[in-house]
Design a protein around this motif. Structure first.
Motif, PDB file in Angstrom:
ATOM      1  N   GLU A   1      -2.776  12.827   6.506  1.00  0.00           N
ATOM      2  CA  GLU A   1      -3.448  14.099   7.017  1.00  0.00           C
ATOM      3  C   GLU A   1      -3.022  15.485   6.697  1.00  0.00           C
ATOM      4  N   ARG A   2      -2.305  15.742   5.649  1.00  0.00           N
ATOM      5  CA  ARG A   2      -1.790  16.871   5.296  1.00  0.00           C
ATOM      6  C   ARG A   2      -2.568  17.658   4.051  1.00  0.00           C
ATOM      7  N   LEU A   3      -3.384  16.960   3.601  1.00  0.00           N
ATOM      8  CA  LEU A   3      -4.175  17.530   2.191  1.00  0.00           C
ATOM      9  C   LEU A   3      -4.986  18.807   2.686  1.00  0.00           C
ATOM     10  N   LYS A   4      -4.668  19.664   1.812  1.00  0.00           N
ATOM     11  CA  LYS A   4      -5.351  20.760   1.868  1.00  0.00           C
ATOM     12  C   LYS A   4      -6.461  21.130   0.634  1.00  0.00           C
ATOM     13  N   LYS A   5      -6.156  20.524  -0.484  1.00  0.00           N
ATOM     14  CA  LYS A   5      -7.066  20.854  -1.539  1.00  0.00           C
ATOM     15  C   LYS A   5      -7.496  19.232  -2.230  1.00  0.00           C
ATOM     16  N   ILE A   6      -8.704  19.131  -2.366  1.00  0.00           N
ATOM     17  CA  ILE A   6      -9.347  17.876  -3.147  1.00  0.00           C
ATOM     18  C   ILE A   6     -10.180  18.471  -4.136  1.00  0.00           C
ATOM     19  N   LEU A   7      -9.784  18.305  -5.463  1.00  0.00           N
ATOM     20  CA  LEU A   7     -10.491  18.779  -6.466  1.00  0.00           C
ATOM     21  C   LEU A   7     -10.976  17.813  -7.495  1.00  0.00           C
ATOM     22  N   LEU A   8     -12.208  17.496  -7.333  1.00  0.00           N
ATOM     23  CA  LEU A   8     -12.521  16.574  -8.449  1.00  0.00           C
ATOM     24  C   LEU A   8     -13.592  17.430  -9.283  1.00  0.00           C
ATOM     25  N   GLU A   9     -13.442  16.940 -10.511  1.00  0.00           N
ATOM     26  CA  GLU A   9     -14.195  17.507 -11.735  1.00  0.00           C
ATOM     27  C   GLU A   9     -15.232  16.529 -12.317  1.00  0.00           C
ATOM     28  N   PRO A  10     -16.501  16.667 -11.797  1.00  0.00           N
ATOM     29  CA  PRO A  10     -17.375  15.714 -12.217  1.00  0.00           C
ATOM     30  C   PRO A  10     -18.183  16.076 -13.314  1.00  0.00           C
TER      31      PRO A  10
ATOM     32  N   MET B   1       0.709  -1.037  -0.203  1.00  0.00           N
ATOM     33  CA  MET B   1       0.053  -0.114  -0.018  1.00  0.00           C
ATOM     34  C   MET B   1       0.957   1.226   0.014  1.00  0.00           C
ATOM     35  N   CYS B   2       0.735   2.112  -1.012  1.00  0.00           N
ATOM     36  CA  CYS B   2       1.485   3.421  -1.081  1.00  0.00           C
ATOM     37  C   CYS B   2       1.117   4.464   0.225  1.00  0.00           C
ATOM     38  N   VAL B   3       1.752   5.251   0.479  1.00  0.00           N
ATOM     39  CA  VAL B   3       1.356   6.053   1.781  1.00  0.00           C
ATOM     40  C   VAL B   3       1.948   7.589   0.940  1.00  0.00           C
ATOM     41  N   TYR B   4       1.072   8.617   1.132  1.00  0.00           N
ATOM     42  CA  TYR B   4       1.120   9.784   0.589  1.00  0.00           C
ATOM     43  C   TYR B   4       1.421  10.723   1.452  1.00  0.00           C
ATOM     44  N   ARG B   5       2.382  10.751   2.301  1.00  0.00           N
ATOM     45  CA  ARG B   5       2.441  11.483   3.602  1.00  0.00           C
ATOM     46  C   ARG B   5       2.695  12.985   3.264  1.00  0.00           C
ATOM     47  N   ASP B   6       3.219  13.288   2.259  1.00  0.00           N
ATOM     48  CA  ASP B   6       3.518  14.676   1.704  1.00  0.00           C
ATOM     49  C   ASP B   6       2.304  15.450   0.737  1.00  0.00           C
ATOM     50  N   LEU B   7       1.457  14.479   0.553  1.00  0.00           N
ATOM     51  CA  LEU B   7       0.527  15.085  -0.372  1.00  0.00           C
ATOM     52  C   LEU B   7      -0.384  16.279   0.346  1.00  0.00           C
ATOM     53  N   GLU B   8      -0.455  17.348  -0.478  1.00  0.00           N
ATOM     54  CA  GLU B   8      -1.289  18.334  -0.002  1.00  0.00           C
ATOM     55  C   GLU B   8      -2.448  18.722  -1.010  1.00  0.00           C
ATOM     56  N   ILE B   9      -2.104  18.633  -2.438  1.00  0.00           N
ATOM     57  CA  ILE B   9      -3.141  18.866  -3.370  1.00  0.00           C
ATOM     58  C   ILE B   9      -3.380  17.623  -4.004  1.00  0.00           C
ATOM     59  N   PHE B  10      -4.628  17.313  -4.208  1.00  0.00           N
ATOM     60  CA  PHE B  10      -5.175  16.049  -4.847  1.00  0.00           C
ATOM     61  C   PHE B  10      -6.238  16.222  -5.778  1.00  0.00           C
ATOM     62  N   LYS B  11      -5.967  16.082  -7.153  1.00  0.00           N
ATOM     63  CA  LYS B  11      -6.933  16.459  -8.128  1.00  0.00           C
ATOM     64  C   LYS B  11      -7.019  15.391  -9.246  1.00  0.00           C
ATOM     65  N   ILE B  12      -8.047  15.086  -9.550  1.00  0.00           N
ATOM     66  CA  ILE B  12      -8.389  13.784 -10.506  1.00  0.00           C
ATOM     67  C   ILE B  12      -9.257  14.544 -11.495  1.00  0.00           C
ATOM     68  N   ASN B  13      -9.033  14.284 -12.878  1.00  0.00           N
ATOM     69  CA  ASN B  13     -10.031  14.817 -14.080  1.00  0.00           C
ATOM     70  C   ASN B  13     -11.411  14.128 -14.041  1.00  0.00           C
ATOM     71  N   HIS B  14     -11.374  12.749 -13.891  1.00  0.00           N
ATOM     72  CA  HIS B  14     -12.644  12.112 -13.800  1.00  0.00           C
ATOM     73  C   HIS B  14     -12.782  11.300 -12.420  1.00  0.00           C
TER      74      HIS B  14
ATOM     75  N   ASN C   1      -9.749  11.903   7.648  1.00  0.00           N
ATOM     76  CA  ASN C   1      -8.237  11.865   7.488  1.00  0.00           C
ATOM     77  C   ASN C   1      -7.764  13.394   6.742  1.00  0.00           C
ATOM     78  N   CYS C   2      -8.735  14.489   6.878  1.00  0.00           N
ATOM     79  CA  CYS C   2      -8.288  15.530   6.150  1.00  0.00           C
ATOM     80  C   CYS C   2      -8.713  17.017   7.402  1.00  0.00           C
ATOM     81  N   PRO C   3      -8.009  16.810   8.275  1.00  0.00           N
ATOM     82  CA  PRO C   3      -8.560  17.971   9.349  1.00  0.00           C
ATOM     83  C   PRO C   3      -7.728  19.394   8.893  1.00  0.00           C
ATOM     84  N   SER C   4      -7.112  19.415   7.984  1.00  0.00           N
ATOM     85  CA  SER C   4      -6.554  20.730   7.402  1.00  0.00           C
ATOM     86  C   SER C   4      -7.019  21.166   6.025  1.00  0.00           C
ATOM     87  N   ILE C   5      -8.074  20.284   5.495  1.00  0.00           N
ATOM     88  CA  ILE C   5      -8.519  20.751   4.088  1.00  0.00           C
ATOM     89  C   ILE C   5      -9.039  21.959   4.104  1.00  0.00           C
ATOM     90  N   GLU C   6      -8.933  22.762   3.031  1.00  0.00           N
ATOM     91  CA  GLU C   6      -9.331  24.165   2.583  1.00  0.00           C
ATOM     92  C   GLU C   6     -10.076  24.324   1.824  1.00  0.00           C
TER      93      GLU C   6
END
Length: 210
Positions: free
Chosen positions: A29-38, A1-14, A62-67
């Motif tokens: 728990e460092r994610l600040k942006k989760i951007l999904l394009e539906p 299982m991959c761990v993305y400990r430094d990930l702050e921005i997560f964006k997927i097109n679909h 898992n995302c207490p810092s999400i903005e």
């Protein structure tokens, strides 16, 4: 299982909510942006209902810092409950996109318009109950929700957060003079910074400054 400990921005097109949930669960728990394009229509509705529920749960766990956050979801009671939990936990949210996908409109005894107004009222109630003293500056609404004049007025009256901008993809209902008067009243009172309508594509594009 991959761990993305430094990930702050997560964006997927679909949106592949199942895969997105796994990444969020292992994000450190460092994610600040989760951007999904539906943009695409959904085919596997049953999986979407469950996957979107798990997606929301994983964010508030898992995302207490999400903005900056995009959510697409089914308008079930369970989904609304999880969104309310998320808003109470994620206190750093600045921009929130809410996209309702209602797969039941063809099977319901309620009209499409009635259901959209019901969902809009439920979302506004959740926002009132869970977002006082927070950092939300902008909320975007897409899909199956509209706001009655009464529900919108109650929301403006009870909103206790920061001066708020609202962006929606539903046009015609808010062109009525009564809506314009209500919105201008709360703009003048400093409750609302802006209330705009735009295309679906622009509203869901969180990089777009409307």
């Amino acid at each position: 299982m991959c761990v993305y400990r430094d990930l702050e921005i997560f964006k997927i097109n679909h949106y592949n909510l199942k895969a997105a949930s796994i990444i969020i669960e292992n994000s450190g728990e460092r994610l600040k942006k989760i951007l999904l394009e539906p943009y695409e229509l959904l085919e596997d509705v049953d999986n979407f209902i469950e996957d979107s529920l798990i997606f929301i749960r994983n964010i508030h766990k898992n995302c207490p810092s999400i903005e900056y956050l995009s959510l697409i979801f089914s308008p079930s009671n369970e989904h609304f409950e999880e969104i309310e939990k998320l808003l109470k936990v994620c206190r750093n949210l600045k921009l929130l996109l809410l996209v309702i996908f209602d797969h039941t409109y063809e099977d319901s005894t309620y009209s499409y318009e009635e259901k959209n107004l019901k969902y809009g009222q439920e979302l506004l109630k959740i926002l009132i109950n869970s977002t006082s003293n927070n950092n939300l500056k902008e909320i975007r609404f897409c899909g199956g929700c509209k706001f009655s004049l009464g529900a919108l007025g109650e929301f403006f009256e009870k909103w206790e957060g920061r001066t708020l901008s609202i962006i929606t993809s539903n046009y015609y209902i808010y062109e009525d003079e009564e809506y314009k008067e209500l919105i201008n009243k709360y703009k003048n009172n400093g409750i609302i910074k802006d209330f705009r309508c735009d295309t679906y594509t622009n509203v869901v594009n969180m990089d777009s400054k409307i």
